[in-house]
Design a protein around this motif. Structure first.
Motif, PDB file in Angstrom:
ATOM      1  N   LEU A  68       1.074   7.278  -6.929  1.00 24.62           N
ATOM      2  CA  LEU A  68      -0.156   7.990  -7.301  1.00 24.62           C
ATOM      3  C   LEU A  68       0.165   9.403  -7.776  1.00 24.62           C
ATOM      4  O   LEU A  68       1.139  10.012  -7.322  1.00 24.62           O
ATOM      5  N   THR A 118       0.830  -1.204   0.000  1.00 25.06           N
ATOM      6  CA  THR A 118       0.000   0.000   0.000  1.00 25.06           C
ATOM      7  C   THR A 118       0.870   1.261   0.000  1.00 25.06           C
ATOM      8  O   THR A 118       0.608   2.216  -0.736  1.00 25.06           O
ATOM      9  N   LEU A 141      -3.593  -0.656 -13.137  1.00 27.83           N
ATOM     10  CA  LEU A 141      -2.603  -1.345 -12.302  1.00 27.83           C
ATOM     11  C   LEU A 141      -1.996  -2.549 -13.008  1.00 27.83           C
ATOM     12  O   LEU A 141      -0.869  -2.928 -12.729  1.00 27.83           O
ATOM     13  N   VAL A 150      -5.716  -0.082  -3.053  1.00 25.18           N
ATOM     14  CA  VAL A 150      -5.916   1.236  -3.679  1.00 25.18           C
ATOM     15  C   VAL A 150      -6.600   2.191  -2.695  1.00 25.18           C
ATOM     16  O   VAL A 150      -6.196   3.349  -2.546  1.00 25.18           O
ATOM     17  N   CYS A 183     -11.389  -1.152  -9.117  1.00 23.16           N
ATOM     18  CA  CYS A 183     -10.768  -2.481  -9.013  1.00 23.16           C
ATOM     19  C   CYS A 183     -11.821  -3.527  -8.694  1.00 23.16           C
ATOM     20  O   CYS A 183     -12.587  -3.371  -7.745  1.00 23.16           O
ATOM     21  N   ILE A 212      -8.723   4.478 -11.128  1.00 20.51           N
ATOM     22  CA  ILE A 212      -7.765   3.372 -10.988  1.00 20.51           C
ATOM     23  C   ILE A 212      -8.523   2.066 -11.188  1.00 20.51           C
ATOM     24  O   ILE A 212      -9.605   1.889 -10.629  1.00 20.51           O
ATOM     25  N   LEU A 251       2.361   1.771  -3.418  1.00 20.91           N
ATOM     26  CA  LEU A 251       1.407   2.323  -4.388  1.00 20.91           C
ATOM     27  C   LEU A 251       1.148   3.809  -4.117  1.00 20.91           C
ATOM     28  O   LEU A 251       1.044   4.608  -5.045  1.00 20.91           O
ATOM     29  N   ASN A 283     -11.961   9.110  -2.198  1.00 22.34           N
ATOM     30  CA  ASN A 283     -12.548   8.066  -3.029  1.00 22.34           C
ATOM     31  C   ASN A 283     -14.007   8.384  -3.355  1.00 22.34           C
ATOM     32  O   ASN A 283     -14.813   8.595  -2.454  1.00 22.34           O
ATOM     33  N   THR A 334      -4.697   5.548  -1.493  1.00 27.76           N
ATOM     34  CA  THR A 334      -5.248   6.869  -1.792  1.00 27.76           C
ATOM     35  C   THR A 334      -5.546   7.634  -0.506  1.00 27.76           C
ATOM     36  O   THR A 334      -5.452   8.857  -0.474  1.00 27.76           O
ATOM     37  N   ASN A 371     -12.310   4.275  -7.765  1.00 25.67           N
ATOM     38  CA  ASN A 371     -11.601   3.003  -7.625  1.00 25.67           C
ATOM     39  C   ASN A 371     -12.470   1.888  -8.200  1.00 25.67           C
ATOM     40  O   ASN A 371     -13.417   1.438  -7.575  1.00 25.67           O
ATOM     41  N   ASP A 393      -8.032  -2.417 -12.263  1.00 27.82           N
ATOM     42  CA  ASP A 393      -7.101  -3.541 -12.284  1.00 27.82           C
ATOM     43  C   ASP A 393      -7.273  -4.340 -13.562  1.00 27.82           C
ATOM     44  O   ASP A 393      -7.112  -5.536 -13.572  1.00 27.82           O
TER      45      ASP A 393
END
Lengths: 89, 463
Positions: B50, B43, B128, B70, B61, B105, B46, B81, B74, B59, B107
């Motif tokens: 960003l 985490t 990602l 994520v 994903c 974002i 990542l 979010n 974030t 998000n 996946d």
């Protein structure tokens, strides 16, 4: 549109019954048309309903993890073929 | 650290936070369990990848573990979010117009049985699966988050994009997860393996399968299985104690499938009412206790009941209901800034227990998604080729009821075009089905269309 086989027509009748599609008739579902996405526009709940009906009526269990299930859900034709191949009842 | 912050995660670093059902190429982790420490390292890595010039993130994903990574990355980056209730391209565009510096974002575009997600072409996108999470360094420490930080905005209505935003601070989630864990989790010592059939992006999935993993002794499965056999196979792999988070639609399919499942400690169910019959059946096939949860997207979960045994809901400590003059209920709690008017009528039986007494007219519930009939009708009326029409929710003897549209369309316009119009703006479950075309709606002389007249007309169409 290509003609429906007898098995496809029965599957179309099942889909209409299970999915509240009374505004179209079984004959109107093109065997080659996409069931999900832009075609008939079915959603994930429909996928679950179809899987349930298929397991109850034909004894066929569907698994989302299997590539063959993904392919089966493409069209009326592929779904009918998948069930015919795997049915136990 | 000052008292105005609280840790991102409150668990032992050696414990497991997630079970990966397949190798995760984005993080470089093999199929199997992921520890809290590894999650934290991933985490933090990542968060450094960003974008600096962005502020709001959608998000998308679909892998629950990546969603969690994520979300936390974030939060560390101080991005907010956005949690839309659907994945439509129009919704993304509306959000990016409303909120500055929005990005997406994901996946990989989620390839499901029912088509592929699309992303608005104007938005900055972090895929990602292409960028991967790089430079993951071991032994990261747990960051602290400002309790007043705005970490998420959820949107009330399940039906259209003009929904009311609900701002959620870090404190909202810290406080609500503590309460939720108390009322929802089985009392066991070992780490509980949690399988959820609901998406992480919706409040029900977010509160349980995401936030509980940060603050309770929970290990979440990364996937979101839909079909009974997929669920059975995943449950078999997981060590006990296990639990499941689901909805009545999924539970009904699990029961009807007639396959054998491993024992679960608890099954949590929410989003729409469960019958007592199904509750009893679910307790039997999983040899588990079933807890049904009542909530709304503004406040989150608010009450629980053992639906196999009782109709009575137990309201969570700290949640308040105020009855208004209209008889509607205003729900509020200290850890959420705004109050929410509930879509249900409520009858208190004592200080903590209540019964649900039917829904207010506008709010509908289909397969666990709540929508406003009023807003769906606005979508119908915005169809340029419509002469007259209405969307309504007739009583139906079906496991999953659907909306019905009765319309008069201009010449040369097809129902398919109207269905496509709905699809642009609505979550699929709210697309009326069937759409019935008529010459004229049975309006009264003053233009009104009373519910009784409409229902009689609708029934006459099938006779």
């Amino acid at each position: 549109m290509s003609a429906q086989t007898e098995a496809e027509k029965n599957m179309a009748i099942l889909l209409i019954e299970v999915l509240n599609l009374e505004d179209i008739s079984a004959e109107e579902i093109d065997p080659e048309e996409q069931l999900f996405g832009d075609g008939l526009g079915l959603d994930s709940i429909d996928a679950l309903e179809i899987a349930l009906a298929v397991s109850q009526d034909f004894g066929v269990q569907m698994k989302a993890e299997d590539e063959s299930t993904r392919e089966a859900f493409a069209t009326l034709k592929s779904l009918t073929d998948f069930v015919e191949k795997n049915k136990t009842t | 650290m000052t008292s105005n912050t609280s840790p991102l995660i409150n668990r032992n670093l050696q414990d497991n936070i997630a079970y990966l059902s397949q190798d995760c190429r984005v993080t470089g982790d093999a199929k199997g369990f992921v520890s809290i420490q590894r999650f934290l390292d991933t985490t933090l890595a990542l968060s450094k990848q960003l974008p600096d010039d962005k502020q709001h993130v959608i998000n998308l994903c679909s892998n629950r573990y990546l969603f969690l990574v994520v979300l936390c990355a974030t939060i560390i980056k101080k991005h907010t979010n956005l949690l839309p209730s659907n994945r439509n391209i129009e919704t993304q565009e509306r959000l990016s117009q409303r909120y500055e510096n929005t990005y997406v974002i994901h996946d990989e575009l989620h390839k499901s049985l029912y088509g592929r997600d699309k992303i608005s072409p104007g938005l900055f996108v972090l895929n990602l699966n292409i960028s991967k999470i790089k430079n993951i360094k071991p032994k990261s420490e747990i960051p602290h988050i400002d309790l007043n930080q705005l970490v998420a905005i959820s949107f009330t209505s399940g039906s259209t994009g003009n929904a009311k935003p609900n701002e959620k601070t870090w404190n909202t989630f810290v406080a609500s997860t503590k309460i939720n864990s108390h009322y929802m989790l089985p009392r066991v010592q070992a780490t509980i393996q949690l399988l959820a059939t609901v998406p992480a992006q919706h409040m029900w999935g977010l509160e349980t399968s995401v936030f509980m993993a940060l603050f309770a002794n929970i290990c979440v499965v990364d996937s979101k299985p839909l079909f009974p056999q997929d669920i059975q196979e995943l449950l078999k792999i997981l060590p006990a104690p296990r639990m499941m988070v689901s909805t009545p639609v999924h539970l009904r399919a699990l029961f009807a499938s007639n396959i054998k499942y491993p024992k679960l400690e608890t099954v949590l169910c929410a989003t729409s009412p469960l019958t007592q019959e199904l509750a009893i059946q679910i307790e039997q096939i999983f040899n588990a206790e079933l807890r049904e949860v009542y909530g709304c997207s503004e406040i989150g979960s608010m009450a629980v009941r053992a639906s196999a045994k009782t109709e009575l809901w137990e309201r969570f400590e700290g949640i308040h209901f105020d009855q208004q003059e209209s008889n509607q209920i205003l729900a509020h709690t200290d850890h959420v800034n705004e109050a929410a008017t509930l879509g249900d009528f409520i009858e208190m039986q004592d200080a903590q227990h209540f019964l649900l007494k039917g829904r207010t007219d506008d709010m509908i519930d289909i397969a666990g998604k709540r929508g406003s009939l009023n807003e769906i009708n606005k979508v119908l009326l915005s169809f340029p080729e419509l002469i007259d029409g209405i969307v309504f929710f007739p009583p139906q003897d079906r496991p999953i009821p659907r909306l019905v549209a009765i319309v008069t369309l201009k010449t040369n316009t097809t129902k398919k075009q109207l269905a496509d119009h709905f699809r642009r703006f609505l979550d699929p479950v709210f697309i009326p089905r069937p759409i019935i075309e008529v010459e004229k709606l049975p309006r009264e002389d003053n233009g009104k269309l009373p519910k009784k007249v409409l229902l009689r007309f609708y029934q006459s169409l099938f006779n």
